[in-house]
Design a protein around this motif. Structure first.
Motif, PDB file in Angstrom:
ATOM      1  N   LEU A  61       0.860  -1.178   0.000  1.00 15.49           N
ATOM      2  CA  LEU A  61       0.000   0.000   0.000  1.00 15.49           C
ATOM      3  C   LEU A  61       0.898   1.231   0.000  1.00 15.49           C
ATOM      4  CD1 LEU A  61      -2.437  -1.158   2.813  1.00 15.49           C
ATOM      5  CD2 LEU A  61      -2.919  -1.115   0.366  1.00 15.49           C
ATOM      6  N   GLY A  62       0.375   2.343  -0.445  1.00 15.90           N
ATOM      7  CA  GLY A  62       1.183   3.558  -0.464  1.00 15.90           C
ATOM      8  C   GLY A  62       0.366   4.785  -0.143  1.00 15.90           C
ATOM      9  N   CYS A  63       1.066   5.826   0.309  1.00 17.12           N
ATOM     10  CA  CYS A  63       0.405   7.090   0.557  1.00 17.12           C
ATOM     11  C   CYS A  63       1.404   8.232   0.445  1.00 17.12           C
ATOM     12  CB  CYS A  63      -0.286   7.116   1.918  1.00 17.12           C
ATOM     13  SG  CYS A  63       0.821   7.057   3.318  1.00 17.12           S
ATOM     14  N   MET A  64       0.858   9.376   0.088  1.00 15.07           N
ATOM     15  CA  MET A  64       1.611  10.614   0.059  1.00 15.07           C
ATOM     16  C   MET A  64       1.012  11.466   1.167  1.00 15.07           C
ATOM     17  SD  MET A  64       1.648  14.069  -0.833  1.00 15.07           S
ATOM     18  CE  MET A  64       0.006  14.166  -1.472  1.00 15.07           C
ATOM     19  N   VAL A  65       1.871  12.051   1.988  1.00 16.99           N
ATOM     20  CA  VAL A  65       1.385  12.914   3.059  1.00 16.99           C
ATOM     21  C   VAL A  65       2.064  14.274   2.967  1.00 16.99           C
ATOM     22  CG1 VAL A  65       0.855  11.029   4.658  1.00 16.99           C
ATOM     23  CG2 VAL A  65       3.088  12.091   4.725  1.00 16.99           C
ATOM     24  N   ALA A  66       1.356  15.284   3.383  1.00 18.36           N
ATOM     25  CA  ALA A  66       1.901  16.632   3.427  1.00 18.36           C
ATOM     26  C   ALA A  66       2.466  16.871   4.820  1.00 18.36           C
ATOM     27  CB  ALA A  66       0.817  17.647   3.116  1.00 18.36           C
ATOM     28  N   GLY A  67       3.722  17.227   4.877  1.00 22.73           N
ATOM     29  CA  GLY A  67       4.338  17.498   6.168  1.00 22.73           C
ATOM     30  C   GLY A  67       5.832  17.289   6.127  1.00 22.73           C
ATOM     31  N   GLN A  68       6.448  17.481   7.254  1.00 27.98           N
ATOM     32  CA  GLN A  68       7.884  17.294   7.374  1.00 27.98           C
ATOM     33  C   GLN A  68       8.214  15.805   7.318  1.00 27.98           C
ATOM     34  OE1 GLN A  68      10.147  19.792   7.375  1.00 27.98           O
ATOM     35  NE2 GLN A  68       8.346  21.044   6.995  1.00 27.98           N
ATOM     36  N   PRO A  69       9.225  15.418   6.548  1.00 29.22           N
ATOM     37  CA  PRO A  69       9.523  13.993   6.376  1.00 29.22           C
ATOM     38  C   PRO A  69       9.761  13.236   7.679  1.00 29.22           C
ATOM     39  CG  PRO A  69      10.718  15.287   4.765  1.00 29.22           C
ATOM     40  CD  PRO A  69      10.067  16.257   5.708  1.00 29.22           C
ATOM     41  N   VAL A  70      10.541  13.777   8.576  1.00 31.08           N
ATOM     42  CA  VAL A  70      10.858  13.059   9.815  1.00 31.08           C
ATOM     43  C   VAL A  70       9.584  12.743  10.586  1.00 31.08           C
ATOM     44  CG1 VAL A  70      12.046  13.164  12.040  1.00 31.08           C
ATOM     45  CG2 VAL A  70      13.180  14.022   9.971  1.00 31.08           C
ATOM     46  N   GLU A  71       8.750  13.763  10.791  1.00 31.11           N
ATOM     47  CA  GLU A  71       7.517  13.569  11.546  1.00 31.11           C
ATOM     48  C   GLU A  71       6.591  12.584  10.843  1.00 31.11           C
ATOM     49  OE1 GLU A  71       8.983  16.573  11.147  1.00 31.11           O
ATOM     50  OE2 GLU A  71       9.562  16.823  13.243  1.00 31.11           O
ATOM     51  N   ALA A  72       6.492  12.704   9.509  1.00 23.73           N
ATOM     52  CA  ALA A  72       5.612  11.820   8.743  1.00 23.73           C
ATOM     53  C   ALA A  72       6.081  10.369   8.818  1.00 23.73           C
ATOM     54  CB  ALA A  72       5.548  12.289   7.286  1.00 23.73           C
ATOM     55  N   ILE A  73       7.370  10.143   8.675  1.00 21.54           N
ATOM     56  CA  ILE A  73       7.923   8.781   8.713  1.00 21.54           C
ATOM     57  C   ILE A  73       7.731   8.163  10.094  1.00 21.54           C
ATOM     58  CG2 ILE A  73      10.053   7.424   8.561  1.00 21.54           C
ATOM     59  CD1 ILE A  73      10.968   9.561   6.415  1.00 21.54           C
ATOM     60  N   VAL A  74       8.083   8.899  11.119  1.00 22.99           N
ATOM     61  CA  VAL A  74       7.955   8.384  12.484  1.00 22.99           C
ATOM     62  C   VAL A  74       6.496   8.089  12.817  1.00 22.99           C
ATOM     63  CG1 VAL A  74       8.233   8.987  14.936  1.00 22.99           C
ATOM     64  CG2 VAL A  74      10.085   9.463  13.307  1.00 22.99           C
ATOM     65  N   ALA A  75       5.602   9.015  12.494  1.00 22.38           N
ATOM     66  CA  ALA A  75       4.182   8.821  12.800  1.00 22.38           C
ATOM     67  C   ALA A  75       3.611   7.613  12.061  1.00 22.38           C
ATOM     68  CB  ALA A  75       3.390  10.083  12.448  1.00 22.38           C
ATOM     69  N   LYS A  76       3.934   7.468  10.782  1.00 27.66           N
ATOM     70  CA  LYS A  76       3.401   6.354   9.992  1.00 27.66           C
ATOM     71  C   LYS A  76       3.952   5.029  10.504  1.00 27.66           C
ATOM     72  CE  LYS A  76       0.807   5.848   6.528  1.00 27.66           C
ATOM     73  NZ  LYS A  76      -0.648   5.794   6.672  1.00 27.66           N
ATOM     74  N   ALA A  77       5.238   4.976  10.806  1.00 27.99           N
ATOM     75  CA  ALA A  77       5.841   3.744  11.322  1.00 27.99           C
ATOM     76  C   ALA A  77       5.200   3.340  12.642  1.00 27.99           C
ATOM     77  CB  ALA A  77       7.347   3.928  11.487  1.00 27.99           C
ATOM     78  N   GLN A  78       4.922   4.299  13.499  1.00 28.94           N
ATOM     79  CA  GLN A  78       4.287   3.993  14.780  1.00 28.94           C
ATOM     80  C   GLN A  78       2.827   3.596  14.583  1.00 28.94           C
ATOM     81  OE1 GLN A  78       5.254   7.608  16.910  1.00 28.94           O
ATOM     82  NE2 GLN A  78       7.178   6.750  17.669  1.00 28.94           N
ATOM     83  N   GLU A  79       2.127   4.290  13.692  1.00 26.72           N
ATOM     84  CA  GLU A  79       0.727   3.974  13.411  1.00 26.72           C
ATOM     85  C   GLU A  79       0.578   2.541  12.900  1.00 26.72           C
ATOM     86  OE1 GLU A  79      -2.217   4.944   9.704  1.00 26.72           O
ATOM     87  OE2 GLU A  79      -1.066   6.626  10.506  1.00 26.72           O
ATOM     88  N   LEU A  80       1.506   2.109  12.035  1.00 23.18           N
ATOM     89  CA  LEU A  80       1.452   0.778  11.438  1.00 23.18           C
ATOM     90  C   LEU A  80       2.095  -0.292  12.315  1.00 23.18           C
ATOM     91  CD1 LEU A  80       2.430   1.769   7.796  1.00 23.18           C
ATOM     92  CD2 LEU A  80       0.154   1.108   8.605  1.00 23.18           C
ATOM     93  N   ASN A  81       2.747   0.127  13.404  1.00 23.57           N
ATOM     94  CA  ASN A  81       3.500  -0.789  14.260  1.00 23.57           C
ATOM     95  C   ASN A  81       4.517  -1.567  13.424  1.00 23.57           C
ATOM     96  OD1 ASN A  81       4.194  -1.849  16.744  1.00 23.57           O
ATOM     97  ND2 ASN A  81       2.770  -3.562  16.548  1.00 23.57           N
ATOM     98  N   CYS A  82       5.311  -0.812  12.676  1.00 27.00           N
ATOM     99  CA  CYS A  82       6.261  -1.409  11.731  1.00 27.00           C
ATOM    100  C   CYS A  82       7.367  -2.183  12.428  1.00 27.00           C
ATOM    101  CB  CYS A  82       6.892  -0.323  10.855  1.00 27.00           C
ATOM    102  SG  CYS A  82       5.766   0.293   9.611  1.00 27.00           S
ATOM    103  N   GLU A  83       7.832  -3.193  11.732  1.00 32.05           N
ATOM    104  CA  GLU A  83       8.966  -3.992  12.176  1.00 32.05           C
ATOM    105  C   GLU A  83      10.280  -3.394  11.672  1.00 32.05           C
ATOM    106  OE1 GLU A  83       8.997  -7.069  13.853  1.00 32.05           O
ATOM    107  OE2 GLU A  83       6.868  -6.825  14.246  1.00 32.05           O
ATOM    108  N   LEU A  84      10.188  -2.611  10.578  1.00 36.78           N
ATOM    109  CA  LEU A  84      11.379  -2.093   9.916  1.00 36.78           C
ATOM    110  C   LEU A  84      11.012  -0.867   9.110  1.00 36.78           C
ATOM    111  CD1 LEU A  84      14.384  -2.549   8.887  1.00 36.78           C
ATOM    112  CD2 LEU A  84      13.359  -3.915   7.048  1.00 36.78           C
TER     113      LEU A  84
END
Length: 148
Positions: A89-112
């Motif tokens: 799956l993919g998404c484009m988000v508007a915002g600062q990359p660091v915050e967007a990456i960290v938030a998405k990884a935490q939201e998805l409970n990513c392993e990597l």
């Protein structure tokens, strides 16, 4: 259950190297791939992919072009991963990359998290630390950094 992996791309040609890296270290059927591209909020016309109105195209031509480029890059990355056998799956988000990456990884409970690294000079790193370094400092999951 497949383990979620977040691949943070930037719509540059180097993004294809990140997809190659993901295919090398992740397995179809075992890892669920999520592609994320964060763009500067000043270049975000819509939250979701949608047609542009004539007014938007006239008033914000650069933003429309930037967002179209980002949406296309995400769609291409997802398609490439799906063709390789991954659930993606993919998404484009508007915002600062660091915050967007960290938030998405935490939201998805990513392993990597898989992301690129720009080769900055010492002065460049001092003035503007890398996005990958900032992400690494803020998450508690492994981050695989590919050379961009």
């Amino acid at each position: 259950m497949p383990s979620p992996v977040l691949i943070a791309i930037d719509a540059s040609p180097a993004s294809s190297a990140l997809l190659t890296l993901a295919r090398r270290y992740c397995r179809p059927g075992e890892d669920e791939m999520h592609v994320l591209l964060a763009i500067d909020s000043t270049f975000a016309v819509h939250e979701q992919p949608a047609p542009y109105t004539a007014e938007e195209l006239e008033e914000y031509p650069a933003a429309c072009e930037e967002q179209q480029h980002a949406d296309h890059a995400v769609a291409e990355a997802v398609r490439e991963l799906q063709q390789a056998g991954f659930t993606s799956l993919g998404c484009m988000v508007a915002g600062q990359p660091v915050e967007a990456i960290v938030a998405k990884a935490q939201e998805l409970n990513c392993e990597l998290i898989i992301m690129g690294h720009r080769h900055l000079s010492r002065l460049g790193r001092l003035l503007d630390p890398s996005i990958s370094a900032k992400v690494i400092d803020r998450v508690d999951m492994p981050v695989l950094v590919g050379s961009a």
